[in-house]
Scaffold this active site. Structure first.
Site, PDB file in Angstrom:
ATOM      1  N   SER A  94     -44.345  43.396   6.328  1.00 49.66           N
ATOM      2  CA  SER A  94     -43.222  42.558   5.870  1.00 49.66           C
ATOM      3  C   SER A  94     -43.026  41.307   6.727  1.00 49.66           C
ATOM      4  O   SER A  94     -42.377  40.356   6.299  1.00 49.66           O
ATOM      5  CB  SER A  94     -41.932  43.374   5.941  1.00 49.66           C
ATOM      6  OG  SER A  94     -41.610  43.641   7.310  1.00 49.66           O
TER       7      SER A  94
ATOM      8  N   HIS B 234     -38.791  49.931  15.028  1.00 49.67           N
ATOM      9  CA  HIS B 234     -38.891  48.538  15.468  1.00 49.67           C
ATOM     10  C   HIS B 234     -38.211  48.384  16.838  1.00 49.67           C
ATOM     11  O   HIS B 234     -38.736  47.711  17.733  1.00 49.67           O
ATOM     12  CB  HIS B 234     -38.216  47.611  14.446  1.00 49.67           C
ATOM     13  CG  HIS B 234     -39.045  47.384  13.211  1.00 49.67           C
ATOM     14  ND1 HIS B 234     -38.491  47.072  11.992  1.00 49.67           N
ATOM     15  CD2 HIS B 234     -40.384  47.423  13.011  1.00 49.67           C
ATOM     16  CE1 HIS B 234     -39.460  46.919  11.099  1.00 49.67           C
ATOM     17  NE2 HIS B 234     -40.607  47.135  11.692  1.00 49.67           N
TER      18      HIS B 234
ATOM     19  N   HIS C 199     -54.386  43.053   6.683  1.00 49.81           N
ATOM     20  CA  HIS C 199     -55.641  42.967   5.923  1.00 49.81           C
ATOM     21  C   HIS C 199     -55.443  42.807   4.411  1.00 49.81           C
ATOM     22  O   HIS C 199     -56.415  42.740   3.675  1.00 49.81           O
ATOM     23  CB  HIS C 199     -56.579  44.146   6.255  1.00 49.81           C
ATOM     24  CG  HIS C 199     -56.099  45.488   5.802  1.00 49.81           C
ATOM     25  ND1 HIS C 199     -56.916  46.596   5.808  1.00 49.81           N
ATOM     26  CD2 HIS C 199     -54.899  45.894   5.328  1.00 49.81           C
ATOM     27  CE1 HIS C 199     -56.227  47.626   5.362  1.00 49.81           C
ATOM     28  NE2 HIS C 199     -55.010  47.222   5.066  1.00 49.81           N
TER      29      HIS C 199
ATOM     30  N   SER D  14     -41.332  49.429   8.638  1.00 53.44           N
ATOM     31  CA  SER D  14     -40.955  50.585   9.452  1.00 53.44           C
ATOM     32  C   SER D  14     -39.441  50.697   9.575  1.00 53.44           C
ATOM     33  O   SER D  14     -38.712  49.726   9.354  1.00 53.44           O
ATOM     34  CB  SER D  14     -41.560  50.466  10.851  1.00 53.44           C
ATOM     35  OG  SER D  14     -42.953  50.394  10.779  1.00 53.44           O
TER      36      SER D  14
ATOM     37  N   THR E 207     -45.311  49.983   4.228  1.00 50.28           N
ATOM     38  CA  THR E 207     -43.869  50.133   4.402  1.00 50.28           C
ATOM     39  C   THR E 207     -43.397  49.190   5.503  1.00 50.28           C
ATOM     40  O   THR E 207     -44.164  48.848   6.401  1.00 50.28           O
ATOM     41  CB  THR E 207     -43.483  51.570   4.835  1.00 50.28           C
ATOM     42  OG1 THR E 207     -44.197  51.877   6.034  1.00 50.28           O
ATOM     43  CG2 THR E 207     -43.823  52.603   3.786  1.00 50.28           C
TER      44      THR E 207
END
Ligand code: SAH
Length: 202
Positions: free
Chosen positions: A63, A39, A91, A34, A32
């Protein structure tokens, strides 16, 4: 408090739907982006370490949005002065590619990548990214089971780390290394993050 909405970093380039709603959005691969308030909280808590010229590691960069925000915060203050750099480690290669595409949607994002101020790499963020260590600031965007020593060892003296820790019950921890290299850990508030895991095998 720092306001995250900048014309240079439009969340619409990073969130597939309802980019300005204050909630997380799915970006695929069980990841997702956040919520904006998380943030903002990460930037606020790391703010004193995010000075022009600083080096930042963003673990679980997803993202790429927060890496982009960090890059603006550590950018050179005036032409000719030393700009900072951000490594986003993720990852899942498809998300490394997604972050690169998202940042590339703006001219300044493309410039920051071309000039080496932002780099997205694929790897296990629990081990940090020793190649570019030490860092002034480390942000961890997924919940760890503990405060990984490898991450702490990659913090500069005077550096700060923002890391969600826990399994069913998670909290944000701030880790600060002072100028003598002494480490202090402080538990802040309850959160809900996706976990830091092994990379998927398929
Ligand atoms: N800050 C990102 C958060 C993405 S969600 C954003 O706002 O867009 C957390 C991310 O951590 C996911 O993309 C997930 O793939 C990644 N992740 C989970 N375990 C990881 C690990 N061991 N190493 C690197 N990235 C990891």
């Amino acid at each position: 408090m720092y306001v995250l909405t900048t014309s240079q970093t439009d969340r619409a380039h990073y969130a597939p739907s309802a980019p300005y709603a204050d909630r997380p959005q799915a970006i695929g691969h069980a990841a997702t982006i956040s919520a904006p308030h998380m943030h903002a909280s990460a930037c606020t808590h790391l703010f004193s370490a995010l000075t022009p010229g600083a080096k930042v590691l963003d673990v679980g960069s997803g993202s790429g949005y927060l890496s982009a925000i960090f890059a603006h915060l550590v950018a050179a203050e005036k032409p000719g002065s030393q700009g900072g750099s951000v490594i986003g480690i993720e990852h899942i290669q498809a998300l490394v590619d997604l972050a690169t595409t998202n940042l590339g949607k703006s001219e300044d994002g493309r410039k920051m990548m071309q000039e080496g101020h932002v780099k997205f790499v694929c790897g296990d963020g629990r081990k940090g990214y020793p190649e570019a260590a030490p860092y002034d600031a480390i942000h961890v965007g997924a919940a760890a089971l503990n405060v990984h020593d490898e991450l702490v060892s990659q913090l500069k003296n005077g550096g700060k780390m923002f890391i969600p820790v826990g399994d069913h019950e998670q909290h944000i921890w701030m880790v600060e290394k002072n100028e003598k290299g002494e480490v202090r850990k402080k538990k802040l508030f309850g959160v809900q993050y996706v976990p830091l895991t092994d990379a998927p095998t398929r």
